[in-house]
Design a protein around this motif. Structure first.
Motif, PDB file in Angstrom:
ATOM      1  N   VAL A   1       5.076  10.657  -1.236  1.00 18.13           N
ATOM      2  CA  VAL A   1       4.570   9.288  -1.273  1.00 18.13           C
ATOM      3  C   VAL A   1       5.251   8.518  -0.158  1.00 18.13           C
ATOM      4  O   VAL A   1       6.469   8.545  -0.027  1.00 18.13           O
ATOM      5  CB  VAL A   1       4.868   8.623  -2.636  1.00 18.13           C
ATOM      6  CG1 VAL A   1       4.362   7.194  -2.666  1.00 18.13           C
ATOM      7  CG2 VAL A   1       4.259   9.429  -3.776  1.00 18.13           C
ATOM      8  N   VAL A   2       4.452   7.832   0.662  1.00 15.90           N
ATOM      9  CA  VAL A   2       5.002   7.057   1.767  1.00 15.90           C
ATOM     10  C   VAL A   2       4.383   5.669   1.777  1.00 15.90           C
ATOM     11  O   VAL A   2       3.320   5.443   1.218  1.00 15.90           O
ATOM     12  CB  VAL A   2       4.757   7.744   3.132  1.00 15.90           C
ATOM     13  CG1 VAL A   2       5.485   9.069   3.214  1.00 15.90           C
ATOM     14  CG2 VAL A   2       3.276   7.952   3.385  1.00 15.90           C
ATOM     15  N   GLY A   3       5.062   4.739   2.395  1.00 19.09           N
ATOM     16  CA  GLY A   3       4.564   3.376   2.501  1.00 19.09           C
ATOM     17  C   GLY A   3       5.685   2.378   2.275  1.00 19.09           C
ATOM     18  O   GLY A   3       6.821   2.744   1.958  1.00 19.09           O
TER      19      GLY A   3
ATOM     20  N   MET B   1       0.827  -1.174   0.000  1.00 21.03           N
ATOM     21  CA  MET B   1       0.000   0.000   0.000  1.00 21.03           C
ATOM     22  C   MET B   1       0.877   1.245   0.000  1.00 21.03           C
ATOM     23  O   MET B   1       1.910   1.290   0.645  1.00 21.03           O
ATOM     24  CB  MET B   1      -0.906   0.009   1.234  1.00 21.03           C
ATOM     25  CG  MET B   1      -1.740   1.262   1.319  1.00 21.03           C
ATOM     26  SD  MET B   1      -2.860   1.287   2.721  1.00 21.03           S
ATOM     27  CE  MET B   1      -4.101   0.191   2.112  1.00 21.03           C
ATOM     28  N   VAL B   2       0.467   2.236  -0.755  1.00 22.55           N
ATOM     29  CA  VAL B   2       1.186   3.500  -0.865  1.00 22.55           C
ATOM     30  C   VAL B   2       0.206   4.617  -0.560  1.00 22.55           C
ATOM     31  O   VAL B   2      -0.950   4.575  -0.971  1.00 22.55           O
ATOM     32  CB  VAL B   2       1.753   3.688  -2.289  1.00 22.55           C
ATOM     33  CG1 VAL B   2       2.377   5.058  -2.440  1.00 22.55           C
ATOM     34  CG2 VAL B   2       2.750   2.604  -2.614  1.00 22.55           C
ATOM     35  N   VAL B   3       0.670   5.621   0.158  1.00 23.76           N
ATOM     36  CA  VAL B   3      -0.152   6.779   0.456  1.00 23.76           C
ATOM     37  C   VAL B   3       0.504   7.995  -0.177  1.00 23.76           C
ATOM     38  O   VAL B   3       1.696   8.239   0.004  1.00 23.76           O
ATOM     39  CB  VAL B   3      -0.290   6.993   1.983  1.00 23.76           C
ATOM     40  CG1 VAL B   3      -1.074   8.258   2.277  1.00 23.76           C
ATOM     41  CG2 VAL B   3      -0.949   5.780   2.628  1.00 23.76           C
ATOM     42  N   GLY B   4      -0.260   8.735  -0.961  1.00 20.61           N
ATOM     43  CA  GLY B   4       0.234   9.960  -1.573  1.00 20.61           C
ATOM     44  C   GLY B   4      -0.535  11.144  -1.034  1.00 20.61           C
ATOM     45  O   GLY B   4      -1.734  11.053  -0.757  1.00 20.61           O
ATOM     46  N   ASP B   5       0.154  12.272  -0.864  1.00 17.88           N
ATOM     47  CA  ASP B   5      -0.497  13.461  -0.334  1.00 17.88           C
ATOM     48  C   ASP B   5       0.294  14.682  -0.759  1.00 17.88           C
ATOM     49  O   ASP B   5       1.464  14.580  -1.152  1.00 17.88           O
ATOM     50  CB  ASP B   5      -0.559  13.379   1.197  1.00 17.88           C
ATOM     51  CG  ASP B   5      -1.618  14.297   1.787  1.00 17.88           C
ATOM     52  OD1 ASP B   5      -2.307  15.004   1.021  1.00 17.88           O
ATOM     53  OD2 ASP B   5      -1.761  14.301   3.017  1.00 17.88           O
TER      54      ASP B   5
END
Length: 67
Positions: free
Chosen positions: A17-19, A1-5
């Motif tokens: 982008v973190v994860g 899973m990747v989280v972008g913000d």
């Protein structure tokens, strides 16, 4: 899973982008020799026999469990 913000505000706003996936990619890139690509075992299984690959053995990757 990747989280972008989006991080920051106004003109200084940038994407972050973190994860586990981008973290693993950064660690593999860091151990690759110039003009080479290092991939994880999961990617190797997907490639099957499409490319000639060389096993680099198990490596400790900071912040990555089980790789």
């Amino acid at each position: 899973m990747v989280v972008g913000d989006l991080v920051g505000s106004g003109e200084g706003q940038e994407h972050d982008v973190v994860g586990e996936t981008p973290n693993l990619a950064a660690r593999l890139q860091a151990i690759a020799e110039p003009n080479t690509v290092v991939i994880a075992e999961a990617a190797r299984r997907l490639l099957d026999d499409l490319f000639e690959l060389r096993d680099l053995g198990l490596r400790e990757l900071k912040g990555i469990a089980g790789h």
